[in-house]
Design an enzyme around this catalytic site. Sequence first.
Site, PDB file in Angstrom:
ATOM      1  N   THR A 202       0.792  -1.247   0.000  1.00  0.00           N
ATOM      2  CA  THR A 202       0.000   0.000   0.000  1.00  0.00           C
ATOM      3  C   THR A 202       0.816   1.285   0.000  1.00  0.00           C
ATOM      4  O   THR A 202       0.247   2.364  -0.178  1.00  0.00           O
ATOM      5  CB  THR A 202      -1.026   0.092   1.160  1.00  0.00           C
ATOM      6  OG1 THR A 202      -0.401   0.525   2.360  1.00  0.00           O
ATOM      7  CG2 THR A 202      -1.786  -1.203   1.363  1.00  0.00           C
ATOM      8  N   ASP A 203       2.140   1.220   0.177  1.00  0.00           N
ATOM      9  CA  ASP A 203       2.946   2.457   0.204  1.00  0.00           C
ATOM     10  C   ASP A 203       4.241   2.261  -0.582  1.00  0.00           C
ATOM     11  O   ASP A 203       5.301   2.727  -0.171  1.00  0.00           O
ATOM     12  CB  ASP A 203       3.251   2.862   1.645  1.00  0.00           C
ATOM     13  CG  ASP A 203       3.722   4.310   1.764  1.00  0.00           C
ATOM     14  OD1 ASP A 203       3.333   5.129   0.904  1.00  0.00           O
ATOM     15  OD2 ASP A 203       4.466   4.629   2.705  1.00  0.00           O
ATOM     16  N   LEU A 204       4.136   1.599  -1.730  1.00  0.00           N
ATOM     17  CA  LEU A 204       5.337   1.276  -2.509  1.00  0.00           C
ATOM     18  C   LEU A 204       5.660   2.433  -3.450  1.00  0.00           C
ATOM     19  O   LEU A 204       5.291   2.440  -4.610  1.00  0.00           O
ATOM     20  CB  LEU A 204       5.146  -0.025  -3.294  1.00  0.00           C
ATOM     21  CG  LEU A 204       6.456  -0.657  -3.784  1.00  0.00           C
ATOM     22  CD1 LEU A 204       7.338  -1.068  -2.619  1.00  0.00           C
ATOM     23  CD2 LEU A 204       6.194  -1.849  -4.674  1.00  0.00           C
TER      24      LEU A 204
END
Length: 309
Positions: A202-204
């Site tokens: 979700t935060d790549l």
Amino acid sequence: MIDLIPLHFAHHIAGVEADGYVSGEEWLQHLPGLLRDLLAEWELEPIGRSMSGHCSVVVPVRLLGPGRGSVGVAGDAVLKVSWPHPEAATEALALQTWNGHGAARLVRADPSRFALLLERLDTRDLSSVDVDEACRVIGQLLTTLRRPPHPRVPRLVDYAARQADELRTAPSVIPRRYLDQAAALARELVARPPAEERLLHTDLHYANVLGGRRSPWLAIDPKPMVGDPAFEVAPALWNRAEELGTGSQVRWSLRRRLEIICEHAGIDEGRARAWTIVREADNALEVAGDPTARDRISLAVMIIKAMND
């Protein structure tokens, strides 16, 4: 021991309000003792200047006891200790699930103390890599990280339901039509689920991919959820915003990033655009009370426009 805590990090975290656990100020008071205890219990020797993220301290260490072989001949690793908050609560579960495939290898964890011992990676990240190549790397990593759902990780459908309600009643920090659209999309995306749900990072984004010794690029710092892989694309669009250009070039740059990632990750572009609209409306709401966040709200509007055109 206080030297292991960067001063800029201490200043920042001291002003953070509690989010389900303790405030940043209260946690900071216990952090020196926590670091001291972990170094002693896990038989670690600090070997370099500490680094920090938004909510964590990362100390380069050398393993003195068992487990040296799991991080290479030199026994180098990093000790990561995070301010307790919900997004960090399941980081260890995701890293355990990936087991070093596409992500930093987890050597040891104490979830109750939000402490992780990780393999040491390079400091180079994707921020200075050509953006097309960086998006290809992110797309490939998303494919490698795709694993079955973990039962103890929060679900995207619950996030979407909350966001649909919040966006529908939110003040008009961005044009009302975009908030209404994002609320409708959040409901629609849940009503039309993807063919498969997966464990999500979700935060790549570009700074959360570091060079590795056993693999060219590895992901760090997940904010795990379980759900639609199309949710994963948005962070690579709102980061490196200064490279988007101006005028009509902005839309072209954003859509090109999205297309490259979706192609290499096998993600449906339409769903990726829809989730990006939801996430950017959410981002705008998050910073709405910050008088210095006008540029971030403007970026959210630009991205939502680009996803609609």
